[in-house]
Scaffold this motif. Sequence first.
Motif: not given
Length: 226
Positions: A140-141, A133-134, A137
């Motif tokens: 941020k999550e 996964r990036n 991101e």
Amino acid sequence: MSVRSELSKFWRIMTDPAYRAFRAEYKAFRAAHGKNTPASYTGLMPGDVVLDIGGYHGDWAEAMAARYAVNVHVFEPHPRFATMIEQRFAERDDVVPHAYAIGSADAELLLSDDENASSALVADGPTAKGAVRNVAEVFKEFGFEKIGATKMNIEGGEYDLLPALIENGLIDQFERITVQFHKFSEGDRKRRDDIREALSKTHTCVWCYPFIWEEWHHKALRGSPE
């Protein structure tokens, strides 16, 4: 170890200067830090966020949570190991498993199935599928801001993840990084050198055993050498 393996190791020691140098570095590392993954950090505080990137069986995460009362996020893309980690910490709030790797972009991984040496850069033998996964991101999550300590042992994935962290500025959130660079080809020496040069803008290398383990501290970290 078989007699053949012993003879092969002896022959490499006798004929390969690079292997002899690596063996000497490894002995020096063992003398200074022991045989296990380094897990000793001055100044780490209870409640700090810690990242275990390449969780394997979760032993390092377990040790860090027990020693420092930190909150550990474990990233492990290999489905068999990820399941083991999820089961191991199912009743825990201080260790959070994530069944994927983090890197520069979302992707699918085809991993060699070789216990703690499983890698997306080795094609021989059985394989397993995982996901990346990036990293931006993911941060941020979960609202990651300050990362108290990070262990990174991802069998070549460091050559994707660390540049991504540096390029998007997330590296500034990492107070302590313990990373194992891997050498699959001669080109990995330059890749490691380039990453270290970029990392040195924000962090200081406090100890290093090339292609074994090395530790970096943010330059703003109290007590970190300039």
